[in-house]
Enzyme design. Structure first.
Site, PDB file in Angstrom:
ATOM      1  N   ARG A  98      61.338  29.692  21.834  1.00 28.52           N
ATOM      2  CA  ARG A  98      61.107  28.886  20.637  1.00 28.52           C
ATOM      3  C   ARG A  98      60.098  29.513  19.695  1.00 28.52           C
ATOM      4  NH1 ARG A  98      63.606  27.492  17.274  1.00 28.52           N
ATOM      5  NH2 ARG A  98      65.030  26.863  18.931  1.00 28.52           N
ATOM      6  N   LYS A 152      50.561  29.791  -2.660  1.00 32.27           N
ATOM      7  CA  LYS A 152      51.163  28.571  -2.108  1.00 32.27           C
ATOM      8  C   LYS A 152      51.852  28.924  -0.786  1.00 32.27           C
ATOM      9  CE  LYS A 152      51.743  26.487  -6.667  1.00 32.27           C
ATOM     10  NZ  LYS A 152      52.691  26.018  -7.692  1.00 32.27           N
ATOM     11  N   LYS A 185      42.709  30.079 -14.841  1.00 30.14           N
ATOM     12  CA  LYS A 185      43.748  29.071 -15.059  1.00 30.14           C
ATOM     13  C   LYS A 185      43.304  28.093 -16.145  1.00 30.14           C
ATOM     14  CE  LYS A 185      46.698  28.507 -12.081  1.00 30.14           C
ATOM     15  NZ  LYS A 185      48.142  28.847 -12.045  1.00 30.14           N
ATOM     16  N   GLU A 194      45.806  32.664 -17.670  1.00 35.51           N
ATOM     17  CA  GLU A 194      46.990  31.845 -17.891  1.00 35.51           C
ATOM     18  C   GLU A 194      46.940  31.241 -19.291  1.00 35.51           C
ATOM     19  OE1 GLU A 194      48.625  28.627 -14.994  1.00 35.51           O
ATOM     20  OE2 GLU A 194      47.351  27.569 -16.433  1.00 35.51           O
ATOM     21  N   ASP A 254      52.741  30.492 -18.856  1.00 42.99           N
ATOM     22  CA  ASP A 254      53.051  29.344 -18.016  1.00 42.99           C
ATOM     23  C   ASP A 254      54.048  28.392 -18.665  1.00 42.99           C
ATOM     24  OD1 ASP A 254      52.640  27.817 -15.616  1.00 42.99           O
ATOM     25  OD2 ASP A 254      51.467  26.408 -16.807  1.00 42.99           O
TER      26      ASP A 254
END
Length: 287
Positions: A106, A141, A173, A203, A224
């Site tokens: 597994r 992410k 950002k 960004e 973006d």
């Protein structure tokens, strides 16, 4: 290319992660099902095969799971990470103590399926834009604790890596810009702070912000949530002065148009956080 990919993950990193997964799966008493049903000295052989088409990644994790479970298990790879798989393609053959083989199964398949799923998803995006100069890149992410491995899988699928963490590049950002007081102020502050080897990316949400950013001179500009038409205009405005990265909600059916707008990079969080597992199975035969 495949050999280069295989060389990128230090064995110690793989072994430590696999060891933790094995201990989690075995719990306090090990594989009590195999202990209860199989004679101690029983042997078996098995093959790992693809159930669906995809791109292989994580073979070293499967090998590590077998080796750490029992050194008497032999693991023969039949494919290499980065290779494309058709249904029923055999990936590896395993032979040895039956209890150990089933105890490792597994964990081996979990890593193989997850990483191959990321490689497969990446390859589908990369195939859509192969006729352009753009590259698919991943983001932060990722699954906690698996970032290096998931980014490795992205490369197996023909993508490239964005930054690995908060410390290896400056990425300004929208929230940084809001607190800093504007695009130019944020870039100027970053430039004053950064060492000569640290890249600066900013960004932007609008073409006006892009123009402001170009005056401040970052290394990369992230565009973006812009339409392909707006991206094409951004490429014209930048005129090759900086690397341009498109980001935000890009999907398989839209990535081609984004790439054809002329950007250099296309970032996707989906390929690491939401790609489906590639179905691989282990079929056993009595030795």
């Amino acid at each position: 290319m495949i050999d280069r990919l295989l060389a990128e993950l230090p064995q110690l990193m793989v072994d430590e992660t696999v060891k933790a997964a094995l201990l989690e799966d075995w719990g306090r008493a090990g594989d009590i099902t195999s202990q209860a049903t199989l004679p101690k000295h029983a042997r078996a052989r098995a093959v790992i095969a693809a159930r669906k088409p995809g791109v292989l990644a994580g073979l070293g994790f499967a090998e590590s799971a077998c080796r750490q479970t029992d050194a008497a298990l032999s693991f023969l790879p039949l494919k290499q990470d980065g290779e494309r798989l058709a249904p029923n393609d055999q990936v590896a053959r395993i032979e040895g103590p039956a209890r150990a083989l089933l105890s490792a199964e597994r964990v081996a398949l979990n890593f193989l399926g997850h990483l191959s799923g990321i490689a497969t998803a990446t390859s589908r995006f990369a195939d859509q834009i192969a006729h352009t100069k753009a590259k698919i890149v991943c983001t932060r992410k990722t699954t906690p604790g698996l970032r290096a491995f998931e980014k490795y899988a992205v490369k197996c699928g023909g993508g490239a890596n964005h930054r690995f963490g908060l410390d290896d590049a400056i990425l300004i950002k929208d929230n940084h810009i809001a607190v800093a007081g504007g695009v130019s102020k944020a870039i100027d502050a970053a430039r004053a702070f950064a060492g000569h080897l640290v890249k600066i990316e900013v960004e932007v949400d609008t073409l006006d912000q892009l123009r402001e950013a170009l005056q401040a001179g970052p290394d990369v500009v992230m565009l973006d949530n812009m339409s392909p038409e707006t991206l094409q205009r951004a490429v014209e405005i930048a005129a090759g002065k900086v690397i341009l990265e498109a980001s935000g909600g890009i999907e398989l059916d839209t990535v081609k148009a984004v790439a054809e707008a002329g950007v250099d990079l296309i970032s996707s969080g989906w390929i690491t956080h939401s790609s489906p597992v590639l179905d691989l199975g282990l079929d056993i035969e009595i030795a």
